[in-house]
Design a protein around this motif. Structure first.
Motif, PDB file in Angstrom:
ATOM      1  N   GLN A  89       0.832  -1.192   0.000  1.00 31.23           N
ATOM      2  CA  GLN A  89       0.000   0.000   0.000  1.00 31.23           C
ATOM      3  C   GLN A  89       0.871   1.249   0.000  1.00 31.23           C
ATOM      4  N   ARG A  90       0.581   2.193  -0.864  1.00 32.33           N
ATOM      5  CA  ARG A  90       1.256   3.496  -0.833  1.00 32.33           C
ATOM      6  C   ARG A  90       0.483   4.416   0.097  1.00 32.33           C
ATOM      7  N   VAL A  91       1.190   5.073   1.020  1.00 28.19           N
ATOM      8  CA  VAL A  91       0.557   5.979   1.975  1.00 28.19           C
ATOM      9  C   VAL A  91       1.347   7.280   2.021  1.00 28.19           C
ATOM     10  N   MET A  92       0.631   8.377   1.942  1.00 29.59           N
ATOM     11  CA  MET A  92       1.251   9.695   2.026  1.00 29.59           C
ATOM     12  C   MET A  92       0.611  10.443   3.181  1.00 29.59           C
ATOM     13  N   PHE A  93       1.416  10.957   4.116  1.00 30.61           N
ATOM     14  CA  PHE A  93       0.836  11.678   5.238  1.00 30.61           C
ATOM     15  C   PHE A  93       1.774  12.791   5.687  1.00 30.61           C
ATOM     16  N   TRP A  94       1.180  13.792   6.319  1.00 38.35           N
ATOM     17  CA  TRP A  94       1.935  14.906   6.894  1.00 38.35           C
ATOM     18  C   TRP A  94       2.248  14.582   8.342  1.00 38.35           C
ATOM     19  N   THR A  95       3.387  15.034   8.825  1.00 38.92           N
ATOM     20  CA  THR A  95       3.772  14.748  10.199  1.00 38.92           C
ATOM     21  C   THR A  95       4.763  15.787  10.666  1.00 38.92           C
ATOM     22  N   ASP A  96       4.996  15.811  11.988  1.00 42.93           N
ATOM     23  CA  ASP A  96       6.042  16.630  12.592  1.00 42.93           C
ATOM     24  C   ASP A  96       7.111  15.694  13.139  1.00 42.93           C
ATOM     25  N   ILE A  97       8.358  15.982  12.837  1.00 43.56           N
ATOM     26  CA  ILE A  97       9.481  15.196  13.337  1.00 43.56           C
ATOM     27  C   ILE A  97      10.207  16.046  14.370  1.00 43.56           C
ATOM     28  N   HIS A  98      10.229  15.564  15.614  1.00 41.15           N
ATOM     29  CA  HIS A  98      10.859  16.307  16.696  1.00 41.15           C
ATOM     30  C   HIS A  98      12.001  15.496  17.285  1.00 41.15           C
ATOM     31  N   GLY A  99      13.001  16.196  17.781  1.00 45.54           N
ATOM     32  CA  GLY A  99      14.112  15.513  18.424  1.00 45.54           C
ATOM     33  C   GLY A  99      15.291  16.447  18.595  1.00 45.54           C
ATOM     34  N   ALA A 100      16.066  16.173  19.639  1.00 46.11           N
ATOM     35  CA  ALA A 100      17.265  16.968  19.878  1.00 46.11           C
ATOM     36  C   ALA A 100      18.290  16.689  18.797  1.00 46.11           C
ATOM     37  N   PRO A 120      -6.948  16.663   5.801  1.00 47.09           N
ATOM     38  CA  PRO A 120      -6.615  15.553   6.692  1.00 47.09           C
ATOM     39  C   PRO A 120      -5.170  15.111   6.542  1.00 47.09           C
ATOM     40  N   GLY A 121      -4.623  14.548   7.637  1.00 44.40           N
ATOM     41  CA  GLY A 121      -3.225  14.161   7.650  1.00 44.40           C
ATOM     42  C   GLY A 121      -2.878  13.103   6.640  1.00 44.40           C
ATOM     43  N   VAL A 122      -3.703  12.057   6.509  1.00 46.88           N
ATOM     44  CA  VAL A 122      -3.417  11.006   5.531  1.00 46.88           C
ATOM     45  C   VAL A 122      -3.972  11.453   4.196  1.00 46.88           C
ATOM     46  N   GLN A 123      -3.100  11.603   3.185  1.00 44.84           N
ATOM     47  CA  GLN A 123      -3.490  12.250   1.941  1.00 44.84           C
ATOM     48  C   GLN A 123      -3.713  11.302   0.789  1.00 44.84           C
ATOM     49  N   GLN A 124      -3.023  10.168   0.772  1.00 38.88           N
ATOM     50  CA  GLN A 124      -3.074   9.352  -0.433  1.00 38.88           C
ATOM     51  C   GLN A 124      -2.766   7.920  -0.093  1.00 38.88           C
ATOM     52  N   GLY A 125      -3.060   7.047  -1.072  1.00 37.87           N
ATOM     53  CA  GLY A 125      -2.769   5.632  -0.939  1.00 37.87           C
ATOM     54  C   GLY A 125      -3.991   4.912  -1.418  1.00 37.87           C
ATOM     55  N   PRO A 126      -3.967   4.322  -2.606  1.00 42.45           N
ATOM     56  CA  PRO A 126      -5.168   3.723  -3.189  1.00 42.45           C
ATOM     57  C   PRO A 126      -5.890   2.850  -2.191  1.00 42.45           C
TER      58      PRO A 126
END
Length: 646
Positions: A89-100, A120-126
């Protein structure tokens, strides 16, 4: 190229095993920031992201800038993660990456967040996005990665929801509860019309009202009937978007199209100087940006190339092919199967760059575009000399400046880009919808035109529609019932079309089938259209009817055209007839008639006739010339535009 000294970064890692057997996936993960990032402290600009290829165990590791990195502007930007496991499955989503700074962040720790524009955060994926959102709606709390690698898990999570449904019979108890408010109604009797009601149950005396009715639905407890399944598509009582006042989702409209006068225009800047040499040794001091998947050596780095028109790029099995990549997204889906037409894009500020390629034959061709404009109208020779050997194409742009570079290629194993010291290379986003053409040699090219499928009507139509992601999925000799040397349309879509999720799909075939059974063509077309509509419900589709290389088509050609039109209407897909130029909408209604695409009976080399066939049709009497493909691209664009929503 490494980050400037002092840039705060974290290492993003992850693993994508298959949900079946636990075996590793191959594929690519593309990371793209939502905007251009500026690091004023270190005088750096990051216009785009990059891609990383999964290792043999399905894992990856890549250094990225965290969203909370100090000194990086603007605030509020986000990462877009595009997981592209081959065969999964192809999945495209927006996220925040945090870390020192220096920390390690795992992909399965990331949670989807709304896109910068609030979608919405999850944007794509047939079918993938809807499946994940359904799982979350039913109580699933895992991350997108956990869901992707264990698809069976979310389905189990829906079980408790079913058990909750069983409490429905408690509904009758609710009827008893309603008797309290009925008493309150009695108290209101003196206020007006409700006053005469006491005889029904002594409301005036404050006693309980007795409902007098012979209607069994008011006295017999009943379990409510769920209607979600009956009203769903394919149910016994389906509800269409129009039935509830919703607008149908459309991917591309006339208002989205670029200026047609410039969309297919030539580059007007200083003409680049291009030369080719049979060598794989770059100019001294040049840094190699290798294609993802190719092993690095010395100062080499993996280049953030943006591929278009293809996916599943792999290296060859043996030397020298281990230095080059080709896609496997076109039947028969192997490195050596002639994955002929695709493109790459990147940004650079170099005045000169060198392109490494393996020369196959005279069919090894390319076309350079600068800042969205073609340097040459047709594909040009790679300049290679010895088949099987590596070559460097040197492109001198005349000056150092930030530019967007695109290279369309055919029969062209790609070995990377070399840049001079101090120059940079960055990833650029693709523009417009993903446009795909499923067809035969009219789409894939023939001897009558230059540059195979990169020189046919399809590449030009994609540009006229404003798309830089053009997937030419044609194979000569194929059709609805004709496999030729490859496979029928119906056998190809499962691997060539559906997994690659086009936004706009043009299906053009039938000529190779026209002497066959019309009932067989009809059944194959119905099956193909049904499969595509079910698998790609959001895709805009257009069926182009049977080709005729003359203005006097045989009966079998007109019959095939009519058969395809009938099945397109039955499937709800707009249809265009090359024979008449008639354009029919999804209901089968005639919208416009533009006239036949081919007129006259001539061909190149024959006496000039009355019509365009003598210049549009090559000497083989079937396939278009370069002039013909230019003309066809205009006719096809006009027809699709007429059928597009405004």
């Amino acid at each position: 190229m490494p980050f400037p000294a002092g840039t705060p970064t974290v290492t993003l890692t992850g693993t994508l095993p298959s949900a079946v057997g636990g075996g590793p996936y191959s594929g690519t993960i593309v990371l793209t920031p939502s905007t251009e990032l500026i690091d004023a402290e270190r005088h750096a600009i990051y216009p785009g992201g990059g891609s990383v290829t999964l290792d043999g165990d399905g894992s990856f590791s890549v250094e990225v800038i965290p969203n909370d990195a100090a000194g990086i502007e603007p605030a509020g930007w986000r990462w877009r993660i595009d997981l592209q496991p081959a065969g999964g499955q192809r999945v495209m989503f927006w996220t925040d990456i945090h870390g020192a700074d220096g920390a390690t962040v795992h992909l399965d720790e990331l949670l989807p967040v709304p896109a910068p524009d609030g979608t919405p955060g999850v944007q794509q994926g047939p079918a993938g996005a809807s499946a994940y959102e359904l799982a979350v709606a039913n109580g699933y709390t895992g991350t997108v990665t956990q869901w992707l690698t264990s698809l069976i898990g979310p389905a189990g999570a829906t079980g408790p929801t079913g058990a909750t449904g069983a409490t429905g019979p408690a509904g009758p108890a609710g009827v008893t509860g309603d008797q309290g408010p009925t008493g309150a109604t009695g108290a209101q009797g003196p206020t007006g019309a409700t006053g005469p009601q006491p005889p029904l149950g002594g409301a005036g005396a404050g006693s309980t009202i007795a409902l007098r009715s012979d209607d069994p639905t008011t006295t017999n407890a009943r379990t409510p009937t769920a209607h979600a399944s009956t009203h769903a598509a394919g149910g016994s009582d389906p509800i269409t978007p129009a039935a509830i006042g919703a607008l149908a989702t459309t991917t591309w409209r006339r208002r989205d199209l670029p200026d047609q006068a410039t969309a297919d225009a030539l580059y007007t800047g200083t003409a680049p100087t291009i030369g080719t040499a049979q060598t794989t040794t770059p100019t001294t001091g040049y840094l190699k940006y290798a294609p993802p998947g190719v092993a690095l050596s010395g100062s080499d780095i993996t280049g953030p190339f943006q591929y278009a028109g293809a996916t599943d790029f792999v290296i060859g099995a043996t030397s020298p092919d281990t230095n080059y990549v080709l896609p496997r997204s076109k039947y028969p889906n192997t490195y050596a199967s002639g994955q002929s037409v695709w493109s790459m894009e990147f940004g650079t500020d170099a005045a000169v760059f060198q392109l490494r390629m393996k020369y196959i034959s005279s069919a090894t061709m390319f076309r350079l575009s600068v800042d969205g404009r073609k340097v040459s109208d047709l594909m040009q020779s790679s300049g290679g000399t010895t088949a099987g050997s590596g070559h460097l194409i040197t492109v001198d742009l005349g000056s150092a400046a930030a530019r967007r570079i695109r290279i369309d290629v055919t029969t062209f194993p790609f070995g990377g880009i070399y840049l001079p010291p101090g120059a940079s290379l960055w990833q650029v986003p693709l523009r417009g919808p993903r446009v795909m053409g499923l067809g035969d040699s009219l789409t894939d090219g023939a001897a009558g035109n230059t540059g195979a499928g990169a020189g046919t009507w399809f590449a030009r139509v994609a540009r006229l529609l404003g798309s830089t992601d053009a997937w030419e999925q044609g194979r000569g000799g194929t059709g609805y019932i004709t496999a030729g040397s490859y496979a029928t349309f119906g056998d190809r879509v499962a691997v060539d079309v559906i997994p690659n999720a086009p936004d706009l799909l043009m299906i053009w075939g039938g000529y190779n089938d026209n002497t066959g059974s019309q009932s067989a063509i009809s059944a194959a077309a119905a099956s193909l259209y049904s499969t595509l509509k079910a698998a790609l419900p959001a895709c805009q589709m257009y069926v182009l009817g049977c080709w005729s290389p003359t203005g006097s088509p045989a009966g079998s050609i007109t019959n095939t055209d009519a058969t395809l039109r009938t099945q397109a209407a039955a499937a709800g897909i707009p249809f265009v007839s090359p024979i008449t130029g008639a354009c029919y909408d999804a209901t089968g209604a005639l919208v416009a008639t533009h006239g036949p695409w081919i007129t006259g009976t001539g061909k190149v080399g024959s006496p000039t006739g009355v019509g365009n066939a003598d210049t549009w049709i090559s000497s083989d009497g079937v396939h278009p010339t370069d002039t013909g493909h230019i003309g066809l691209s205009r006719r096809i664009t006009a027809a699709i535009t007429a059928l597009m929503p405004a």
